[in-house]
Design an enzyme around this catalytic site. Structure first.
Site, PDB file in Angstrom:
ATOM      1  N   SER A 162       0.859  -1.192   0.000  1.00 33.13           N
ATOM      2  CA  SER A 162       0.000   0.000   0.000  1.00 33.13           C
ATOM      3  C   SER A 162       0.892   1.238   0.000  1.00 33.13           C
ATOM      4  O   SER A 162       2.088   1.137   0.313  1.00 33.13           O
ATOM      5  CB  SER A 162      -0.849  -0.009   1.275  1.00 33.13           C
ATOM      6  OG  SER A 162      -1.535   1.216   1.464  1.00 33.13           O
ATOM      7  N   TYR A 195      -2.161   0.135  10.717  1.00 34.13           N
ATOM      8  CA  TYR A 195      -2.254  -0.356   9.329  1.00 34.13           C
ATOM      9  C   TYR A 195      -0.933  -0.101   8.596  1.00 34.13           C
ATOM     10  O   TYR A 195      -0.435  -0.982   7.885  1.00 34.13           O
ATOM     11  CB  TYR A 195      -3.419   0.351   8.633  1.00 34.13           C
ATOM     12  CG  TYR A 195      -3.636  -0.055   7.182  1.00 34.13           C
ATOM     13  CD1 TYR A 195      -4.133  -1.306   6.861  1.00 34.13           C
ATOM     14  CD2 TYR A 195      -3.357   0.834   6.139  1.00 34.13           C
ATOM     15  CE1 TYR A 195      -4.344  -1.676   5.539  1.00 34.13           C
ATOM     16  CE2 TYR A 195      -3.563   0.477   4.822  1.00 34.13           C
ATOM     17  CZ  TYR A 195      -4.064  -0.781   4.525  1.00 34.13           C
ATOM     18  OH  TYR A 195      -4.266  -1.140   3.208  1.00 34.13           O
ATOM     19  N   LYS A 246       1.675  -2.747   6.781  1.00 37.97           N
ATOM     20  CA  LYS A 246       2.044  -2.703   5.354  1.00 37.97           C
ATOM     21  C   LYS A 246       3.552  -2.483   5.181  1.00 37.97           C
ATOM     22  O   LYS A 246       4.139  -2.975   4.213  1.00 37.97           O
ATOM     23  CB  LYS A 246       1.223  -1.646   4.624  1.00 37.97           C
ATOM     24  CG  LYS A 246      -0.262  -2.015   4.504  1.00 37.97           C
ATOM     25  CD  LYS A 246      -0.481  -3.304   3.705  1.00 37.97           C
ATOM     26  CE  LYS A 246      -1.955  -3.645   3.518  1.00 37.97           C
ATOM     27  NZ  LYS A 246      -2.173  -4.872   2.725  1.00 37.97           N
TER      28      LYS A 246
HETATM   29  N1  LIG Z   1      -8.880  -0.196  -1.036  1.00 37.39           N
HETATM   30  C1  LIG Z   1      -7.761   0.499  -0.928  1.00 37.39           C
HETATM   31  O1  LIG Z   1      -7.755   1.748  -1.057  1.00 37.39           O
HETATM   32  C2  LIG Z   1      -6.442  -0.186  -0.670  1.00 37.39           C
HETATM   33  C3  LIG Z   1      -5.276   0.576  -0.779  1.00 37.39           C
HETATM   34  C4  LIG Z   1      -4.051  -0.016  -0.544  1.00 37.39           C
HETATM   35  C5  LIG Z   1      -3.990  -1.360  -0.212  1.00 37.39           C
HETATM   36  N2  LIG Z   1      -5.143  -2.083  -0.104  1.00 37.39           N
HETATM   37  C6  LIG Z   1      -5.004  -3.497   0.257  1.00 37.39           C
HETATM   38  O2  LIG Z   1      -5.550  -4.288  -0.769  1.00 37.39           O
HETATM   39  C7  LIG Z   1      -6.032  -5.529  -0.219  1.00 37.39           C
HETATM   40  C8  LIG Z   1      -7.467  -5.733  -0.641  1.00 37.39           C
HETATM   41  O3  LIG Z   1      -8.207  -4.591  -0.223  1.00 37.39           O
HETATM   42  P1  LIG Z   1      -9.687  -4.294  -0.738  1.00 37.39           P
HETATM   43  O4  LIG Z   1      -9.822  -2.819  -0.805  1.00 37.39           O
HETATM   44  O5  LIG Z   1     -10.008  -5.149  -1.916  1.00 37.39           O
HETATM   45  O6  LIG Z   1     -10.499  -4.795   0.571  1.00 37.39           O
HETATM   46  P2  LIG Z   1     -11.954  -5.457   0.743  1.00 37.39           P
HETATM   47  O7  LIG Z   1     -12.292  -5.255   2.174  1.00 37.39           O
HETATM   48  O8  LIG Z   1     -12.892  -4.961  -0.283  1.00 37.39           O
HETATM   49  O9  LIG Z   1     -11.668  -7.000   0.463  1.00 37.39           O
HETATM   50  C9  LIG Z   1     -10.847  -7.744   1.322  1.00 37.39           C
HETATM   51  C10 LIG Z   1     -11.218  -9.215   1.257  1.00 37.39           C
HETATM   52  O10 LIG Z   1     -10.324  -9.912   2.153  1.00 37.39           O
HETATM   53  C11 LIG Z   1     -11.094 -10.859   2.881  1.00 37.39           C
HETATM   54  N3  LIG Z   1     -10.446 -11.161   4.157  1.00 37.39           N
HETATM   55  C12 LIG Z   1     -10.372 -10.370   5.262  1.00 37.39           C
HETATM   56  N4  LIG Z   1      -9.732 -11.011   6.238  1.00 37.39           N
HETATM   57  C13 LIG Z   1      -9.378 -12.236   5.765  1.00 37.39           C
HETATM   58  C14 LIG Z   1      -8.701 -13.359   6.308  1.00 37.39           C
HETATM   59  N5  LIG Z   1      -8.248 -13.367   7.584  1.00 37.39           N
HETATM   60  N6  LIG Z   1      -8.494 -14.440   5.515  1.00 37.39           N
HETATM   61  C15 LIG Z   1      -8.955 -14.438   4.239  1.00 37.39           C
HETATM   62  N7  LIG Z   1      -9.617 -13.422   3.675  1.00 37.39           N
HETATM   63  C16 LIG Z   1      -9.830 -12.335   4.434  1.00 37.39           C
HETATM   64  C17 LIG Z   1     -12.468 -10.216   3.064  1.00 37.39           C
HETATM   65  O11 LIG Z   1     -13.466 -11.179   3.339  1.00 37.39           O
HETATM   66  C18 LIG Z   1     -12.650  -9.502   1.727  1.00 37.39           C
HETATM   67  O12 LIG Z   1     -13.295 -10.318   0.782  1.00 37.39           O
HETATM   68  C19 LIG Z   1      -5.819  -5.408   1.296  1.00 37.39           C
HETATM   69  O13 LIG Z   1      -4.592  -6.023   1.644  1.00 37.39           O
HETATM   70  C20 LIG Z   1      -5.734  -3.919   1.518  1.00 37.39           C
HETATM   71  O14 LIG Z   1      -5.011  -3.600   2.678  1.00 37.39           O
HETATM   72  C21 LIG Z   1      -6.365  -1.534  -0.331  1.00 37.39           C
END
Ligand SMILES: NC(=O)c1ccc[n+]([C@@H]2O[C@H](COP(=O)([O-])OP(=O)(O)OC[C@H]3O[C@@H](n4cnc5c(N)ncnc54)[C@H](O)[C@@H]3O)[C@@H](O)[C@H]2O)c1
Length: 262
Positions: free
Chosen positions: A144, A157, A161
């Site tokens: 991230s 968080y 990361k």
């Molecule tokens: N959305 C953003 O702006 C953003 C930015 C930077 C990084 N990220 C990272 O990208 C990744 C995905 O984020 P997203 O926005 O798609 O999130 P999201 O919440 O839409 O999806 C996350 C998914 O992970 C699953 N999950 C949560 N805990 C879990 C576990 N212990 N075991 C298995 N599955 C699990 C959830 O059920 C969900 O389906 C994450 O690592 C997040 O930190 C997101």
């Protein structure tokens, strides 16, 4: 063939929705065989059904990435179904908006267990399978902008990361002799359900007043002038899963529209 993911077997964790679902969908559309793994097995099944309806070769499985037993079982079931494992995406993650002085031990442990420990376990167990089968492999972790900068409302968080970036670098050094590359990518602000949750938490903490105010204000510094969508991520993720990235390891590729320039 160079630059392709055709025929490769990939696992994507957190694939029921958001960024993980987009990664899985793009890989499948390019001929990879993809396991969609998620804590929410029912939602993973629904996403897999949508990808299969478009002709993708996919399987949905349940996993809790913070559990080694569960992760081992995911890999065993994937290999039993598809015969091998070529690419592991450790993408599942959680977040939380919390003012710096209010972050508790419980908050810190919960986020580190899934985002940090989960990536360590996923990398280790995927590597064990890749070493056993021979021929190398690729591991791609979701970092991230929070893996490059500390933000005051996301201290725990960000710590998790930064841990993803550190584990990626350490694993790249540890696993190169087995022809396993380990990289991560760093999204900026992606419009997923995760940000809807963060937006609600900004309001609960009295930091913002209106829905979408937090995401809009947090996004002011994006050079390309807009929040991203999961589809913006998949050019890089499919590249990192493909033969075209074979000479890249230990790197963090930022996909943030120009929020962090390092
Ligand atoms: N959305 C953003 O702006 C953003 C930015 C930077 C990084 N990220 C990272 O990208 C990744 C995905 O984020 P997203 O926005 O798609 O999130 P999201 O919440 O839409 O999806 C996350 C998914 O992970 C699953 N999950 C949560 N805990 C879990 C576990 N212990 N075991 C298995 N599955 C699990 C959830 O059920 C969900 O389906 C994450 O690592 C997040 O930190 C997101």
């Amino acid at each position: 063939m160079s630059g392709t993911v055709e025929g490769k077997v990939a696992i994507v964790t957190g694939a029921a929705r958001g960024i993980g679902a987009a990664i899985a969908s793009d890989l499948a559309s390019k001929g990879a065989r993809v396991v969609l793994a998620d804590l929410n097995a029912e939602a993973a099944q629904q996403t897999a059904a949508r990808i299969a309806a478009d002709g993708g070769d996919v399987l949905a499985l349940a996993v809790d990435v913070s559990s080694r037993v569960s992760t081992k079982s995911l890999i065993e079931q994937s290999v039993a179904h598809y015969g091998r494992l070529d690419v592991m995406f450790n993408n599942a993650g959680i977040s939380q908006t919390c003012p710096f002085l209010d972050v508790t031990e419980e908050d810190f442990d919960r986020i580190m267990k899934i985002n940090g420990l989960g990536v360590l376990i996923g990398t280790q167990e995927a590597a064990r399978q890749m070493i056993a089968q021979g021929g190398g492999g690729k591991i791609v972790n979701t970092a991230s902008i929070a893996g490059k900068q500390g933000y005051p409302l996301f201290a725990h968080y960000c710590a998790s990361k930064f841990a993803v970036v550190a584990i990626t670098q350490a694993a790249a050094r540890a696993l190169a002799e087995h022809k396993i590359t380990v990289n991560c990518f760093g999204p900026g602000v992606v419009a997923t359900e995760l940000w809807q949750q963060l937006d609600r938490e900004f309001i609960e903490h009295g930091l913002t007043e209106r829905p979408d105010q937090a995401i809009n204000e947090f996004s002011q510094s994006i050079l390309l002038g807009r929040v991203s969508v999961p589809k913006d991520i998949t050019g890089v993720t499919t590249f990192l899963a493909s033969d075209a990235s074979d000479y890249i390891t230990g790197q963090t590729v930022m996909i943030d529209g120009g929020m962090v320039l390092i």
